[in-house]
Design an enzyme around this catalytic site. Sequence first.
Site, PDB file in Angstrom:
ATOM      1  N   ALA A 161       0.833  -1.208   0.000  1.00 48.60           N
ATOM      2  CA  ALA A 161       0.000   0.000   0.000  1.00 48.60           C
ATOM      3  C   ALA A 161       0.863   1.252   0.000  1.00 48.60           C
ATOM      4  O   ALA A 161       0.600   2.208  -0.746  1.00 48.60           O
ATOM      5  CB  ALA A 161      -0.935  -0.006   1.214  1.00 48.60           C
ATOM      6  N   TYR A 162       1.885   1.276   0.818  1.00 46.08           N
ATOM      7  CA  TYR A 162       2.751   2.448   0.912  1.00 46.08           C
ATOM      8  C   TYR A 162       3.472   2.686  -0.411  1.00 46.08           C
ATOM      9  O   TYR A 162       3.522   3.817  -0.920  1.00 46.08           O
ATOM     10  CB  TYR A 162       3.752   2.265   2.047  1.00 46.08           C
ATOM     11  CG  TYR A 162       4.544   3.503   2.363  1.00 46.08           C
ATOM     12  CD1 TYR A 162       3.973   4.558   3.065  1.00 46.08           C
ATOM     13  CD2 TYR A 162       5.868   3.621   1.960  1.00 46.08           C
ATOM     14  CE1 TYR A 162       4.699   5.705   3.353  1.00 46.08           C
ATOM     15  CE2 TYR A 162       6.603   4.761   2.251  1.00 46.08           C
ATOM     16  CZ  TYR A 162       6.019   5.797   2.944  1.00 46.08           C
ATOM     17  OH  TYR A 162       6.740   6.933   3.222  1.00 46.08           O
TER      18      TYR A 162
END
Length: 318
Positions: A153-154
């Site tokens: 996600a990051y």
Amino acid sequence: MHRRLSLRGRTVVITGAARGVGEQLARTLSARGARLALVGLERSELADVTLSLAGDAEYWYADVTDADAMSRTARAIARRFGRVDAVVANAGVAAGGPFLGSDPAAWRRVVEVNLVGGANTARAFLPALLNSRGYYLQIASLAALAPTPMMTAYCASKAGVEAFAHALQAEVAHHGVRVGVGYLSWTDTDMARGAEREPMLRELRSRMPWPAARTYPLAPAVDRIADGIERRARHVYAQRWLRAAQFVRGALPAAAARNAPHYMPALECLAPPPTISTTPLVGAGGEADAAARAAHHPSVCPEPVTTRTGAAQVGVNS
């Protein structure tokens, strides 16, 4: 040649200003003579930072994922300071863990804060930046250059904000607005310290090659970001070696894929079972984000906020 932005008397907006890079940047820019508008989700921390600054400053409690709240905040800041000369989209959260066992809500929140929040910030403040022919700096990460397993996600969100900022630059350059991207490696913030407390992320970092495995001091990194704001730079590197990483970025995902089979089994052993969420938001900033949402706080505080000069401003919902 793009003009250099003298910060003295200029108004700079910083999101995610309650701690870490945002807090340190507020102190650095204030010392250079800027007027500061601080935006974030931690009301008491924002108030403490605001009161500690040397020059004129004010804070607004707002969630960058709420487009309407950010628009109201932008209008309130323009009323308070008269103009906006630079905006730093710094607000961000992180989560780590295997994608298969990740909590979809936490995974989505990382993308919403980092990517959608950056876009909301730009949309809210671009009218003011068009008027001032100002500067917009989007904080990205080494993760945009070198995607890392266990941080899907990051990495996705930071690659997204990098592409967003580059595309936006092409749209607004003819109006005199400059757009930049800021890159940081592991820097000594609450987020990095929070990652160190997670066994899986700590092991992941230990497997990274030098110089990416180091944690870098905050103040020099932020000084370079402040210098980049003054230069209205297209790219700002909080650690100097990140500039070189740009030239080999095309090879980095393949290198990570080749090396991952050697260490992924060890990382998977450190991960909780897939039935348990392995993607809590990392660090004190992540905890504050989760707490604000759990408490169903309004997106912008409705009560008056006192500036360090003693004036009172009605909340931006008014």
